[in-house]
Design an enzyme around this catalytic site. Structure first.
Site, PDB file in Angstrom:
ATOM      1  N   LYS A  54       0.843  -1.207   0.000  1.00 36.97           N
ATOM      2  CA  LYS A  54       0.000   0.000   0.000  1.00 36.97           C
ATOM      3  C   LYS A  54       0.876   1.256   0.000  1.00 36.97           C
ATOM      4  O   LYS A  54       0.604   2.208  -0.735  1.00 36.97           O
ATOM      5  CB  LYS A  54      -0.945  -0.024   1.206  1.00 36.97           C
ATOM      6  CG  LYS A  54      -2.043  -1.064   1.059  1.00 36.97           C
ATOM      7  CD  LYS A  54      -2.750  -1.378   2.364  1.00 36.97           C
ATOM      8  CE  LYS A  54      -3.695  -2.567   2.186  1.00 36.97           C
ATOM      9  NZ  LYS A  54      -4.247  -3.080   3.453  1.00 36.97           N
TER      10      LYS A  54
ATOM     11  N   GLN B  41      -3.919  -1.671   9.810  1.00 34.92           N
ATOM     12  CA  GLN B  41      -3.893  -2.967   9.124  1.00 34.92           C
ATOM     13  C   GLN B  41      -4.556  -4.051   9.988  1.00 34.92           C
ATOM     14  O   GLN B  41      -4.205  -4.244  11.144  1.00 34.92           O
ATOM     15  CB  GLN B  41      -2.440  -3.349   8.788  1.00 34.92           C
ATOM     16  CG  GLN B  41      -2.303  -4.644   8.011  1.00 34.92           C
ATOM     17  CD  GLN B  41      -2.998  -4.609   6.639  1.00 34.92           C
ATOM     18  OE1 GLN B  41      -2.875  -3.640   5.902  1.00 34.92           O
ATOM     19  NE2 GLN B  41      -3.725  -5.661   6.313  1.00 34.92           N
TER      20      GLN B  41
ATOM     21  N   ASP C 150     -10.330   3.663   4.603  1.00 36.00           N
ATOM     22  CA  ASP C 150     -10.429   2.220   4.425  1.00 36.00           C
ATOM     23  C   ASP C 150     -11.837   1.716   4.776  1.00 36.00           C
ATOM     24  O   ASP C 150     -12.124   0.523   4.671  1.00 36.00           O
ATOM     25  CB  ASP C 150      -9.378   1.544   5.314  1.00 36.00           C
ATOM     26  CG  ASP C 150      -9.040   0.136   4.862  1.00 36.00           C
ATOM     27  OD1 ASP C 150      -9.226  -0.164   3.662  1.00 36.00           O
ATOM     28  OD2 ASP C 150      -8.597  -0.673   5.701  1.00 36.00           O
TER      29      ASP C 150
END
Ligand code: NAP
Length: 279
Positions: free
Chosen positions: A53, A97, A120
């Site tokens: 990413k 994450q 996200d």
């Protein structure tokens, strides 16, 4: 029957090409889009994802801040880090994450992310907005699945979509997005009875299970469109590719299907968040 391989690399490139000009415009106005990623612990897969990413950001001119925290960290300390990033004017997106080590309350940590920086799509407020159809940043994998369908002009309205999986970041939000596009949606999970019978009715199948090669071609209706979000050890998806390929009219490969578009959607959301600074 003509088959379409739904090539995520092409879709991702298209998304990124569209972003580059917008990033330049932002830079001319003194804003460098910035994504902060937080990795807790040293899970090798998570390390790889975070690295991918960060690299994807840097390649198109988005600044990437990588924060690595020790696996022993407590929930409160993680939340403190998130809150600092919430306050940082130069950070436009925050990605924690998943998964974090099991002693940490991941949900509480996700909820600490400011919704304006939730690129996200992990907060419950973001999910609520997705369900109601006005989300700014839906979860990236569900957004990627919709992006692929739209890029390949696959009709959604009136189609029966069967989503296998109901996780908060994948199965549930992709079900909501498909419903918002006027599909008739069935969401299946581990307690679903007679999954193959339900899949036989599906025009669109989304596999989001986390079990390698779980969905078999003989369970599917001929001509169905298959989107495999699964990503298991050894680059294997959640569908049995060869048997599903035989019956499908369109299918995503693994790797090179949903994955690259997921990252592109993260970049897109980060740029959109940075653009809000101009308003
Ligand atoms: P998850 O949180 O483990 O959820 C898995 C879902 O599958 C659950 O809802 C579970 O049902 C359901 N399930 C498990 N066994 C089942 C069965 N036998 N029959 C029907 N449903 C079953 O996983 P996730 O985070 O959503 O991820 C799913 C997959 O997508 C994984 O392979 C993951 O690696 C991949 N993924 C890919 C991307 C990408 O960028 N491509 C991003 C995120 C995740 P219950 O709710 O009843 O337990």
């Amino acid at each position: 029957m003509k088959k379409v391989i739904l090539d995520g690399k092409i879709v991702a490139q298209e998304v990124k090409n569209n972003l580059m000009e917008r990033i330049e415009l932002l830079k001319e106005k003194g804003i460098v889009p910035c994504l902060a990623t937080i990795l807790v612990g040293d899970n090798p897969s998570s390390e790889t994802y975070v690295k991918m990413k960060g690299t994807a950001c840097e390649k198109i001119g988005i600044k990437s801040i990588r924060i690595q925290l020790p696996k022993e960290i407590e929930t409160e300390e993680l939340i403190k880090t998130i809150k600092e990033l919430n306050m940082d004017e130069d950070v436009h997106g925050i990605l924690l994450q998943h998964p974090v080590p099991s002693h940490i309350d991941e949900r509480l940590a996700f909820e600490a992310i400011d919704i304006k920086k939730d690129v996200d799509g992990v907060t419950s407020a973001g999910y609520g907005q997705t369900a109601l159809g006005f989300s700014t940043y839906p979860s990236c994998t569900p957004a990627a699945i919709l992006e692929i369908l739209k890029y390949y002009q696959i009709p959604i309205e009136g189609k029966h979509a069967v989503v296998v999986g109901r996780s908060p970041i994948l199965g549930k939000p992709v079900s909501a997005l498909l419903l918002n596009e006027n599909a008739t949606v069935t969401t299946c999970h581990s307690k679903t009875i007679n999954l193959p019978d339900i899949l036989k009715l599906a025009d669109i199948v989304v596999a989001a299970i986390g079990k390698p090669e779980f969905i078999k071609g003989e369970w599917l209706k001929g001509g169905s469109v298959i989107l495999d979000a699964g990503y298991n050890k050894g680059n294997i998806g959640d569908i049995e590719y060869d048997s599903c390929y035989t019956v499908a009219s369109a299918i995503t490969p693994v790797p090179g299907g949903v994955g690259p578009v997921t990252i592109a959607m993260l970049l897109k959301h980060t740029v959109e968040s940075a653009e809000k600074h101009l308003l």
